[in-house]
Every structure is written in C-alpha cells, then in structure tokens.
Design a protein around this motif. Structure first.
Motif, PDB file in Angstrom:
ATOM      1  N   ALA A   1      -9.734   4.807   4.781  1.00  0.00           N
ATOM      2  CA  ALA A   1      -8.368   4.741   4.279  1.00  0.00           C
ATOM      3  C   ALA A   1      -7.948   6.045   3.621  1.00  0.00           C
ATOM      4  O   ALA A   1      -6.798   6.407   3.642  1.00  0.00           O
ATOM      5  N   THR A   2      -8.892   6.724   2.992  1.00  0.00           N
ATOM      6  CA  THR A   2      -8.529   7.934   2.245  1.00  0.00           C
ATOM      7  C   THR A   2      -9.423   9.078   2.652  1.00  0.00           C
ATOM      8  O   THR A   2     -10.620   9.046   2.394  1.00  0.00           O
TER       9      THR A   2
ATOM     10  N   SER B   1      -3.585   5.615  -0.773  1.00  0.00           N
ATOM     11  CA  SER B   1      -4.374   6.522   0.056  1.00  0.00           C
ATOM     12  C   SER B   1      -3.748   7.906   0.017  1.00  0.00           C
ATOM     13  O   SER B   1      -2.523   8.044  -0.104  1.00  0.00           O
TER      14      SER B   1
ATOM     15  N   HIS C   1       0.853  -1.183   0.000  1.00  0.00           N
ATOM     16  CA  HIS C   1       0.000   0.000   0.000  1.00  0.00           C
ATOM     17  C   HIS C   1       0.891   1.237   0.000  1.00  0.00           C
ATOM     18  O   HIS C   1       1.966   1.223   0.592  1.00  0.00           O
TER      19      HIS C   1
ATOM     20  N   HIS D   1     -10.776   0.771  -1.611  1.00  0.00           N
ATOM     21  CA  HIS D   1     -10.866   2.206  -1.328  1.00  0.00           C
ATOM     22  C   HIS D   1     -12.028   2.454  -0.375  1.00  0.00           C
ATOM     23  O   HIS D   1     -13.173   2.162  -0.690  1.00  0.00           O
TER      24      HIS D   1
ATOM     25  N   LYS E   1      -1.978  10.725  -6.036  1.00  0.00           N
ATOM     26  CA  LYS E   1      -2.637   9.427  -6.188  1.00  0.00           C
ATOM     27  C   LYS E   1      -3.014   9.173  -7.643  1.00  0.00           C
ATOM     28  O   LYS E   1      -2.795   8.075  -8.178  1.00  0.00           O
TER      29      LYS E   1
ATOM     30  N   ILE F   1      -5.232   3.498   8.361  1.00  0.00           N
ATOM     31  CA  ILE F   1      -4.665   2.934   7.139  1.00  0.00           C
ATOM     32  C   ILE F   1      -3.769   1.743   7.462  1.00  0.00           C
ATOM     33  O   ILE F   1      -3.824   0.697   6.803  1.00  0.00           O
TER      34      ILE F   1
ATOM     35  N   ILE G   1       0.991   5.517   0.526  1.00  0.00           N
ATOM     36  CA  ILE G   1       0.347   6.728   1.031  1.00  0.00           C
ATOM     37  C   ILE G   1       1.069   7.920   0.437  1.00  0.00           C
ATOM     38  O   ILE G   1       2.302   7.998   0.490  1.00  0.00           O
TER      39      ILE G   1
END
Length: 433
Positions: free
Chosen positions: A428-429, A205, A181, A424, A190, A396, A183
C-alpha cells in the motif's frame, strides 16, 4: 474495476492536473472503466482521454451558485463565502449524481483526484488522492503574517489572515471522515495528516505523482555554464514557497564569492506584493524573472540550468523537482518538503530554513563538478515512471475494495469490534528509495 471518478484533470494545466491526466489515461489502458463526474466549465477531462470506449463523462453543473461565484470571486470576503457556497452545492450535486449512477452501474470504488471526498455513496469505498494535507497555504499565511503585511500592506494582509483562519476552521476544512483511505505524495504529508488531523497511519498511503519521462529527459548536449552556477526557481510565488529564503540564500552566496545566476519562473499568486522581493534584490544583474512559460518549454528551461531549488514549507510533492531530476538536474529542497523521500546523492535536503544553510548548499553544488546525470535520471525512473505509479495505485485501490468489503461483511455478521481498515503494508505504501 469500475470507477466513479472526480477531481482535477488536464493535460495542459498545472502539475497536479497533468499528473492526474496521465493516471487517468493509464487506468483506462490497464482495463479499468471510468465514469468521470464534473461540470465542464470547471474540469473537462475529455481532451485528455480522447474517445476511449471505457470512459464516460457525466456532466454535473450547479449553474446558479457557479455563475454567482464567478461574478464576485475577486471580492475578498464575499468571494470566499461565494466560493464555499459554490463548492458545497457542487459537491452535494456530485454525490447525488454518483448515488444515482451507482444504483445501476454498481461501481467498485469512488476515486477523487486532487481533492478529498466531500461525502459518501452507500456501500462504496471512497478513496482520496489528495494534493496534500488541508490548510498548508493557510498555515503559511498565519505564520508569515508579518512578511505579508510588509509586502502587501496591513489591510490586505489582515484580509488574508481572516481568510486563512476561516480556511483552518470547521467551515473551511474538508470532512476527512468521508475518505476511507487517503493517498498523498509523500511521507511528510502522511505524518502531517496523522499529527494535525488525527488520521490513523493505516488509512494513509504515500505515492508520488507520475511525470512524463519522455517529455522530461536529459539534454542531448548540455549548454556551457561559463563558470557560473545557474539556479532555477520554478513555480508559483506564494508565502509557503519561500521566495524570501530563495533570494536571501542566493544573495548571501554571492556575497561569499560564488558566481551564481538565478532565474525565477512563475507569477505572483494569491497574495500580491511578492514582486517587491525581486525588485529589491541587490544584484539585479544576477537575477531574471519570467512571469509565465508554456509547459512545453519547461524541459528546455531545465536544460539551461545547473540546479533547481524548491525551499517550500509543507510541500506535499513538488512536480517541478521530479521533472528537474528527470532532466538530469540535482535539486535542493526545503526541510519540510516531501520530495525529500525521492532524492539521490546529488541532491540536498536542507536542515532548516536559514539563508546560511541554503548558501552552504549552493557552495556544495559548485564543488560537485561531476557531469554524470545518471543518478538523477535513475531516481526519476524508479519513483515517477507512469507504469510503476499506476501499478502501485492499482494495488492500493484493490486493497481498498477488499478491506472495505471485509469490514462491511464483519459489521453485518458480527457485533465484535472490527479491525481497522487498510493496515499499513509494503504494497500500500512504497518505501523510501
């Protein structure tokens, strides 16, 4: 959770490193255990975290390649190649040390602060809190080659173009496949990871960096502007930051009759020659250049200005923008600047990179005479507060552990296709304020 961590951390250095120092201290305060892997000559976070009982520093030093790189780093091509060898051997040593420690410590995950995971530790989720998509500076060198050639000379520009092309090749790009993952600081970054590098949206994220809201806050008394619009540039002078647009927009605004006084704070970065743009500015009495400033003096600097401008291209997250907002300043950001996710009604997101657009934005700032700084401060408190950012980061990380474990259990117990990791979710975001 028990975390294996590496990356860029410093309480005294640049914005990314100082934000990571805040995060590291906050993760420890929240009860997580941190084992930090690094060579002390590169990153030593111990001054930032003190003698915290849940913190361990594990020295990881590739002595030979590191010392050779230090001797030749100023030689353009040799320096680049030596840096790649130093980086590759250091990263291999980091992964080796993490594997050794994981066999006895049994970490929950591995977190890379300010960088991408360069390898894998078996049965351990690898999470990269990166500074942004790879290759942003390299792409700016390619796209702005004519400007660099004019300022730095054709020979030097050609050297930097070659280095940029190497950076954008398989040799220079980080292996994104090792990150379960990723960030990044903004939705703009993103989207770039998705469009240019094919990273699924479900594996990325967007989370802004925290800032010190006690250090950066509105002034008790605002100095009188005396009828001038005092604008500020704060940061490195490199092609991607678009000093040319900053200066041309201010020049046009002055020619249109605006009383603008500009300050540039920051040194010329890796491409020399950009000081020529400052020397050639046609209104030298309207411009001053400060090549460097201790971080502790930045809040007072911000208090002495009316607006901060950051016209950068492909900006992941400009900490100077968030710091200005925390101090009550409105900001003007470039059209591919990720800070557009975190603006209030006082701020301006440029629609393009034309000088006319920036001059028009300055005219809007002059007409907006309201002294109320609360909208700027409110967006800073909502988006960049350390506790809030740490809570989101924790969500996250927990989701990463859960999804990694679920996908590995499924791989062992079933031959059916496994659902993509890290769906998603709102947790997480964070959504745009």
């Amino acid at each position: 959770m028990k975390l294996a961590v590496s990356g860029y951390v410093s309480a005294q250095e640049g914005s990314v490193a100082s934000a990571n120092a805040l995060l590291l201290r906050s993760l420890l305060a929240d009860g997580h255990e941190v084992d930090f892997f690094s060579k002390p000559s590169f990153v030593d976070p111990r001054p930032a975290v003190g003698e915290h009982h849940r913190f361990r520093f594990i020295s990881t030093d590739n002595v030979g390649p590191d010392r050779f790189r230090a001797r030749v780093q100023k030689i353009p091509l040799l320096g680049f190649l030596a840096s790649r060898v130093d980086c590759a051997t250091y990263e291999r040593l980091l992964i080796k040390k993490m594997r050794q420690e994981h066999s006895s410590r049994r970490y929950d995950l591995c977190l890379w602060l300010g960088d991408y995971a360069p390898g894998r530790v078996r049965n351990l989720p690898m999470i990269s809190f990166a500074q942004g998509p790879p290759g942003t500076d390299a792409r700016s060198i390619v796209s702005r080659f004519a400007e660099i050639s004019r300022l730095a000379g054709l020979r030097r520009a050609a050297q930097w173009l070659l280095l940029a092309q190497l950076r954008l090749s398989r040799l220079g790009l980080p292996p994104l496949r090792h990150s379960d993952h990723i960030i990044v600081g903004s939705r703009q970054s993103k989207q770039t990871l998705q469009d240019l590098y094919g990273v699924p949206s479900s594996r990325v994220s967007a989370l802004p960096y925290p800032i010190d809201l006690q250090m950066f806050q509105p002034a008790a008394e605002t100095p009188a502007a005396q009828g001038e619009l005092r604008v500020l540039w704060l940061g490195r002078i490199i092609p991607r930051k678009r000093l040319d647009l900053f200066l041309s927009g201010i020049e046009l605004a002055i020619r249109q009759g605006l009383r603008v006084k500009a300050t540039i704070v920051g040194g010329v970065g890796f491409v020399p020659g950009y000081e020529k743009l400052i020397d050639a500015f046609p209104f030298p009495d309207r411009l001053r250049w400060i090549k460097g400033m201790p971080r502790q003096q930045v809040p007072a600097l911000l208090h002495g200005h009316d607006v901060l401008i950051q016209p950068s291209e492909e900006e992941n997250f400009g900490s100077s923008v968030s710091e200005a907002q925390a101090c009550g300043l409105p900001v003007i950001v470039g059209h591919t600047n990720g800070n557009a996710d975190y603006l209030c009604p006082r701020d301006i997101h440029l629609a393009d990179d034309r000088a006319e657009t920036l001059a028009a934005a300055l005219a809007r700032m002059v007409s907006n005479t309201t002294p109320d700084v609360s909208p700027s401060r409110a967006i800073a408190e909502e988006s960049f507060d350390l506790d809030r950012v740490t809570t989101r980061l924790g969500e996250i990380l927990r989701l990463a552990v859960e999804k990694f474990s679920a996908s590995h259990r499924g791989a062992v117990t079933s031959t059916a296709p496994v659902a993509p990791a890290f769906p998603h979710t709102a947790a997480a975001t964070p959504s745009k304020p």
